[in-house]
Design an enzyme around this catalytic site. Structure first.
Site, PDB file in Angstrom:
ATOM      1  N   GLU A   1       0.853  -1.193   0.000  1.00 10.14           N
ATOM      2  CA  GLU A   1       0.000   0.000   0.000  1.00 10.14           C
ATOM      3  C   GLU A   1       0.885   1.237   0.000  1.00 10.14           C
ATOM      4  O   GLU A   1       1.992   1.229   0.543  1.00 10.14           O
ATOM      5  CB  GLU A   1      -0.900  -0.009   1.247  1.00 10.14           C
ATOM      6  CG  GLU A   1      -1.855   1.157   1.333  1.00 10.14           C
ATOM      7  CD  GLU A   1      -2.810   1.052   2.517  1.00 10.14           C
ATOM      8  OE1 GLU A   1      -3.618   1.981   2.712  1.00 10.14           O
ATOM      9  OE2 GLU A   1      -2.751   0.048   3.252  1.00 10.14           O
TER      10      GLU A   1
ATOM     11  N   ASN B   1      -6.575   1.463   3.105  1.00  9.22           N
ATOM     12  CA  ASN B   1      -7.287   2.724   3.275  1.00  9.22           C
ATOM     13  C   ASN B   1      -6.895   3.752   2.212  1.00  9.22           C
ATOM     14  O   ASN B   1      -7.704   4.599   1.832  1.00  9.22           O
ATOM     15  CB  ASN B   1      -7.013   3.287   4.669  1.00  9.22           C
ATOM     16  CG  ASN B   1      -7.564   2.410   5.770  1.00  9.22           C
ATOM     17  OD1 ASN B   1      -8.268   1.443   5.513  1.00  9.22           O
ATOM     18  ND2 ASN B   1      -7.242   2.745   7.004  1.00  9.22           N
TER      19      ASN B   1
ATOM     20  N   ASN C   1     -12.249  -1.110  -0.323  1.00  5.99           N
ATOM     21  CA  ASN C   1     -11.542  -1.556   0.872  1.00  5.99           C
ATOM     22  C   ASN C   1     -12.279  -1.118   2.131  1.00  5.99           C
ATOM     23  O   ASN C   1     -12.623   0.063   2.272  1.00  5.99           O
ATOM     24  CB  ASN C   1     -10.130  -0.958   0.904  1.00  5.99           C
ATOM     25  CG  ASN C   1      -9.387  -1.322   2.181  1.00  5.99           C
ATOM     26  OD1 ASN C   1      -8.928  -2.447   2.341  1.00  5.99           O
ATOM     27  ND2 ASN C   1      -9.275  -0.385   3.117  1.00  5.99           N
ATOM     28  N   GLU C   2     -12.565  -2.062   3.011  1.00  5.40           N
ATOM     29  CA  GLU C   2     -13.089  -1.793   4.361  1.00  5.40           C
ATOM     30  C   GLU C   2     -14.185  -0.732   4.364  1.00  5.40           C
ATOM     31  O   GLU C   2     -14.179   0.200   5.177  1.00  5.40           O
ATOM     32  CB  GLU C   2     -11.945  -1.396   5.298  1.00  5.40           C
ATOM     33  CG  GLU C   2     -10.963  -2.537   5.518  1.00  5.40           C
ATOM     34  CD  GLU C   2      -9.904  -2.254   6.576  1.00  5.40           C
ATOM     35  OE1 GLU C   2      -9.829  -1.114   7.074  1.00  5.40           O
ATOM     36  OE2 GLU C   2      -9.140  -3.186   6.911  1.00  5.40           O
TER      37      GLU C   2
ATOM     38  N   TYR D   1      -6.565  -8.721  12.277  1.00  8.46           N
ATOM     39  CA  TYR D   1      -5.239  -8.472  12.860  1.00  8.46           C
ATOM     40  C   TYR D   1      -5.255  -8.909  14.316  1.00  8.46           C
ATOM     41  O   TYR D   1      -6.284  -8.823  15.003  1.00  8.46           O
ATOM     42  CB  TYR D   1      -4.878  -6.989  12.772  1.00  8.46           C
ATOM     43  CG  TYR D   1      -4.665  -6.495  11.367  1.00  8.46           C
ATOM     44  CD1 TYR D   1      -3.458  -6.707  10.712  1.00  8.46           C
ATOM     45  CD2 TYR D   1      -5.670  -5.816  10.683  1.00  8.46           C
ATOM     46  CE1 TYR D   1      -3.253  -6.247   9.412  1.00  8.46           C
ATOM     47  CE2 TYR D   1      -5.478  -5.349   9.391  1.00  8.46           C
ATOM     48  CZ  TYR D   1      -4.267  -5.571   8.765  1.00  8.46           C
ATOM     49  OH  TYR D   1      -4.074  -5.118   7.479  1.00  8.46           O
TER      50      TYR D   1
ATOM     51  N   GLU E   1      -6.384  -9.131   4.165  1.00 11.17           N
ATOM     52  CA  GLU E   1      -5.510  -8.480   5.134  1.00 11.17           C
ATOM     53  C   GLU E   1      -5.483  -9.336   6.392  1.00 11.17           C
ATOM     54  O   GLU E   1      -6.524  -9.599   6.990  1.00 11.17           O
ATOM     55  CB  GLU E   1      -5.983  -7.063   5.487  1.00 11.17           C
ATOM     56  CG  GLU E   1      -5.806  -6.042   4.381  1.00 11.17           C
ATOM     57  CD  GLU E   1      -6.106  -4.621   4.833  1.00 11.17           C
ATOM     58  OE1 GLU E   1      -5.882  -4.315   6.037  1.00 11.17           O
ATOM     59  OE2 GLU E   1      -6.573  -3.824   4.000  1.00 11.17           O
TER      60      GLU E   1
ATOM     61  N   GLN F   1       1.702  -6.173   5.840  1.00 10.56           N
ATOM     62  CA  GLN F   1       2.023  -5.996   4.433  1.00 10.56           C
ATOM     63  C   GLN F   1       3.347  -6.686   4.131  1.00 10.56           C
ATOM     64  O   GLN F   1       3.746  -7.558   4.905  1.00 10.56           O
ATOM     65  CB  GLN F   1       2.041  -4.519   4.100  1.00 10.56           C
ATOM     66  CG  GLN F   1       0.647  -3.873   4.205  1.00 10.56           C
ATOM     67  CD  GLN F   1       0.608  -2.437   3.726  1.00 10.56           C
ATOM     68  OE1 GLN F   1       1.480  -1.953   3.024  1.00 10.56           O
ATOM     69  NE2 GLN F   1      -0.425  -1.714   4.154  1.00 10.56           N
TER      70      GLN F   1
END
Length: 500
Positions: free
Chosen positions: A26, A71, A171-172, A243, A295, A352
């Protein structure tokens, strides 16, 4: 303590889609700038791509990389990153409050991906942009020529189309932190319309719709149901993000609970699968929606430091978790969990890849490997073929969050084409060795190719001194049984030649 793994080549979970060993880059922190791209650095090539980083990534054998976010993508205008670099605008990155120079864009990423030997998992902005920007990007990347965007790609130096097949629809979008957050209905409708337009340009695309960015979000469950109700027929995968770390009321000395968090991931995956299958049943559909865990990682070490980062810098030091040995053990168990769910998880991206919550770190002089590099490297390189359903006999323990955590976490993969089987095994016991036995049904061991153990480090020890390494593991074998003593708190891999 004793633990036994029984495997049978006829008892299979699934053929492993090697995209579960994917990763993520990213435009955040030093992932791109001073990470994979650093003109003038001693190993950088004529394109500014660091060869030492490319060599390190090749050791991980990453088959797909998600880009450009994250993001970041929800406020990104992809057109800013094409054409002559001197003409590209500098922008405020609202997601991470940084300066984005746009020196690195689609062409640079695809050039890097080719040198690494990986494929792109391209994300489109459905936060602040929408249908036609996404369709135009597909045209730019994939259309052969004779149209505005494809001819502009050629003008910018790429004659042949990139033929990117895997695409993330935003994304999200459930997250209140996201630029352009949407309700489930708003997002599901937009994702469906974007998917239709993108597939009108290229009907070979595989599309990933946004699921929940965390199982802890209050919209979890309802989000998946409503989104799939809108776009089920036009997408192939539903994403989930997860996460792990020591958060909130977690005791940082509670290692038993920390090492049990793979149980949480297994529950999350199975919960999302159930929602997908309920929608399939409601529709009386023959189509199965699979999952993209695009992710996942440990992420908590850098949280305090990130609150002190001054805004509006180029490539600030952000999200630079320094991983320790207990993180490597958890990552190993999370990888085993992915293999156990490989019938439905077809894509996964360790978030990442470089510098930002990453297995590889850079300095101006070189690279170094984090603790989590080692289990990921072994599973991505040798977790091939078929994931065999594991029958594990071992004692369990109770932790603060989890009533039953097996002391032994293990699975075997079987590569019939090459006549190889790989066993991954982790001993979570902090004090006792584990007498580990693998019993083979309808397979005979002919030779041990490699056996390693990763152990002997304090749980809080990291690898900044470069001293962590894989060590040999002594293995005993006969035709249908493999045995080894697994050290306390150890990650282990055994590769053997087998025949039926």
């Amino acid at each position: 303590m004793k633990g036994k793994l029984t495997v049978d080549p006829s008892s299979q979970i699934s053929k492993i889609d090697e995209r579960i060993y994917g990763s993520f880059i990213e435009q955040l922190g030093r992932a791109v700038y001073d990470g994979i791209y650093q003109p003038g650095q001693a190993t950088a090539d004529k394109d500014g791509l660091r060869q030492d980083v490319i060599d390190a990534i090749k050791k991980l054998n990453v088959p797909i990389v998600r880009y450009p976010g994250g993001n970041f993508v929800s406020q990104y205008k992809w057109e800013d990153g094409i054409g002559p670099k001197e003409d590209r605008p500098k922008r405020l990155d609202l997601a991470w409050r940084s300066i984005e120079t746009n020196e690195f864009g689609i062409h640079e990423f695809m050039n890097w991906a080719e040198k690494v030997g990986t494929k792109a998992n391209m994300a489109v902005n459905l936060g602040t942009r929408g249908i036609m920007a996404a369709a135009n990007l597909v045209e730019y990347c994939n259309f052969p020529g004779g149209s505005y965007w494809s001819d502009l790609r050629k003008k910018n130096g790429q004659e042949k189309p990139y033929n990117i097949k895997t695409w993330c629809l935003g994304n999200e979008m459930d997250g209140p932190w996201e630029i352009g957050q949407k309700t489930a209905y708003e997002y599901g409708h937009l994702a469906n319309e974007a998917a239709k337009a993108m597939r009108a340009v290229d009907d070979s695309l595989e599309l990933v719709a946004c699921g929940s960015s965390s199982m802890d979000n209050p919209t979890f469950g309802d989000w998946e149901r409503i989104v799939l109700d809108q776009c089920y027929d036009n997408v192939d995968y539903l994403s989930l993000h997860r996460y792990y770390g020591f958060y909130n009321d977690d005791d940082p000395t509670d290692l038993k609970n920390y090492l049990g968090k793979n149980v949480d991931l297994d529950q999350f995956i199975k919960g999302v699968v159930a929602i997908c299958d309920a929608e399939k049943a409601k529709r009386r559909s023959d189509k199965t929606i699979n999952l993209s865990l695009d992710e996942w990682n440990v992420w908590y070490h850098s949280n305090e430091a990130d609150t002190k980062v001054k805004p509006w810098q180029k490539a600030p030091h952000m999200l630079e978790d320094i991983y320790n040995f207990e993180d490597a053990l958890l990552v190993g168990s999370l990888l085993i969990t992915l293999l156990k769910n490989s019938d439905r998880v077809k894509i996964a991206c360790l978030a990442q890849l470089v510098n930002v919550i990453a297995p590889i770190m850079t300095t101006d002089e070189g690279v170094w490997y984090q603790s989590i590099f080692y289990p990921f490297m072994q599973v991505s390189n040798y977790g091939k073929g078929i994931a065999l359903a594991p029958k594990v006999d071992v004692k369990t323990y109770k932790s603060r969050e989890f009533p039953e955590v097996p002391y032994l976490d293990s699975i075997a993969t079987y590569d019939d084409q090459n006549g190889e089987m790989t066993i991954f095994a982790e001993n979570k016991n902090q004090t006792d060795r584990l007498e580990f036995t693998t019993e083979l049904r309808d397979l005979k061991v002919t030779d041990v190719i490699e056996a390693t153990q990763f152990y002997g480090y304090d749980p809080k020890q990291d690898n900044r001194d470069g001293k962590m390494k894989l060590q040999p593991l002594k293995v005993n074998m006969d035709s249908n049984q493999i045995s080894a003593d697994l050290q306390p708190l150890s990650w282990n891999m055994i590769r053997v030649k087998v025949n039926k």
